[in-house]
Design an enzyme around this catalytic site. Structure first.
Site, mmCIF file in Angstrom:
data_model
loop_
_atom_site.group_PDB
_atom_site.id
_atom_site.type_symbol
_atom_site.label_atom_id
_atom_site.label_comp_id
_atom_site.label_asym_id
_atom_site.label_seq_id
_atom_site.Cartn_x
_atom_site.Cartn_y
_atom_site.Cartn_z
ATOM 1 N N TYR A 1 0.679 -1.233 0.014
ATOM 2 C CA TYR A 1 -0.062 -0.022 -0.166
ATOM 3 C C TYR A 1 1.054 1.165 0.001
ATOM 4 O O TYR A 1 0.217 2.448 -0.101
ATOM 5 C CB TYR A 1 -0.850 0.100 1.158
ATOM 6 C CG TYR A 1 -1.966 -1.168 1.368
ATOM 7 C CD1 TYR A 1 -2.836 -1.178 0.716
ATOM 8 C CD2 TYR A 1 -1.595 -2.186 2.205
ATOM 9 C CE1 TYR A 1 -3.562 -2.268 0.593
ATOM 10 C CE2 TYR A 1 -2.593 -3.404 2.404
ATOM 11 C CZ TYR A 1 -3.689 -3.218 1.462
ATOM 12 O OH TYR A 1 -4.261 -4.508 1.752
ATOM 13 N N HIS B 1 -4.676 6.158 -0.680
ATOM 14 C CA HIS B 1 -5.135 5.860 0.664
ATOM 15 C C HIS B 1 -3.932 6.070 1.367
ATOM 16 O O HIS B 1 -4.334 6.268 2.865
ATOM 17 C CB HIS B 1 -5.873 4.547 0.853
ATOM 18 C CG HIS B 1 -7.264 4.793 1.281
ATOM 19 N ND1 HIS B 1 -7.823 5.805 1.412
ATOM 20 C CD2 HIS B 1 -7.886 3.721 1.680
ATOM 21 C CE1 HIS B 1 -9.098 5.648 1.945
ATOM 22 N NE2 HIS B 1 -9.217 4.163 2.264
ATOM 23 N N ASN C 1 -9.981 1.614 8.129
ATOM 24 C CA ASN C 1 -11.254 1.527 8.482
ATOM 25 C C ASN C 1 -11.198 1.512 9.958
ATOM 26 O O ASN C 1 -12.388 1.938 10.406
ATOM 27 C CB ASN C 1 -12.001 0.506 7.933
ATOM 28 C CG ASN C 1 -12.136 0.816 6.236
ATOM 29 O OD1 ASN C 1 -11.597 1.670 5.764
ATOM 30 N ND2 ASN C 1 -12.885 -0.064 5.796
#
Length: 214
Positions: A39, A44, A91
């Site tokens: 990532y 994000h 999240n």
């Protein structure tokens, strides 16, 4: 044998270097992202990418595992700050932030969160002091875990989906192009200026410095 002036200079340096640790920890600066190499350059992870610049500017490292995050400390604008990269996945970022805020008794008004924003173009940036999550699930988690939306955010634009049919998760987890990354890297030092002004209690000036359309 060193002369008396050299001794005094050395003592003064020692006092200066020890001073930051003696300060009470009063602020938390959080960069949002997802842990793991896969990532690292995704949209994000803009908060993590900006945190790299924060650490470089203030001589810090976020290498201590604490509060479900990688943490470090820095003195920014005269305030001792906890720097955080939550390791809970985006999240669930709020759990890490709430744990740290509770431990250090930090009010939400002394928390600054750096996040990506798909509603802003690449190169755009906004400072907000409170409000809704704007669809950013890390911000949503922090609001839920703190029980308030009254914390500062530096929202850095990552661009909207290329078309309505494009899956949102695929978009925010896609990598930046080299050109977009160059644009972002130019923004990160400005975000640091915004952090300093927010810590100084000058939110309007932080907005003047940071807010741009891209």
């Amino acid at each position: 044998m060193p002369d008396i002036f050299d001794i005094f200079k050395r003592l003064e340096r020692d006092r200066s270097s020890a001073a930051p640790a003696a300060l009470p920890l009063t602020h938390i600066v959080v960069g949002l992202g997802n842990p793991g190499r896969d990532y690292a350059r995704t949209r994000h992870n803009t908060g993590f990418l900006c945190m790299d610049t924060v650490c470089e500017k203030y001589g810090a490292v976020t290498d201590r595992a604490k509060f479900q995050a990688l943490t470090g400390e820095a003195v920014i604008a005269g305030a001792r700050c906890l720097l955080m990269r939550p390791q809970t996945m985006m999240n669930a970022s709020g759990a890490a932030v709430a744990d740290a805020a509770e431990f250090y008794k930090i009010p939400s008004s002394h928390i600054i969160v750096i996040s990506d924003d798909i509603n802003l173009n690449v190169g755009a940036m906004r400072v907000r002091l409170k409000g809704s999550d704007g669809g950013q699930k890390g911000i949503r988690s922090i609001i839920n875990c703190l029980g308030t939306d009254e914390f500062a955010r530096i929202r850095i634009g990552v661009g909207q989906k290329p078309n309505p049919e494009y899956d949102l998760a695929d978009w925010v987890l896609s990598n930046f192009s080299a050109a977009d990354m160059d644009v972002l890297k130019a923004l990160f030092p400005i975000a640091c200026e915004g952090i300093e002004l927010l810590i100084k209690g000058q939110p309007e000036k932080a907005m003047q410095v940071c807010n741009r359309k891209g």
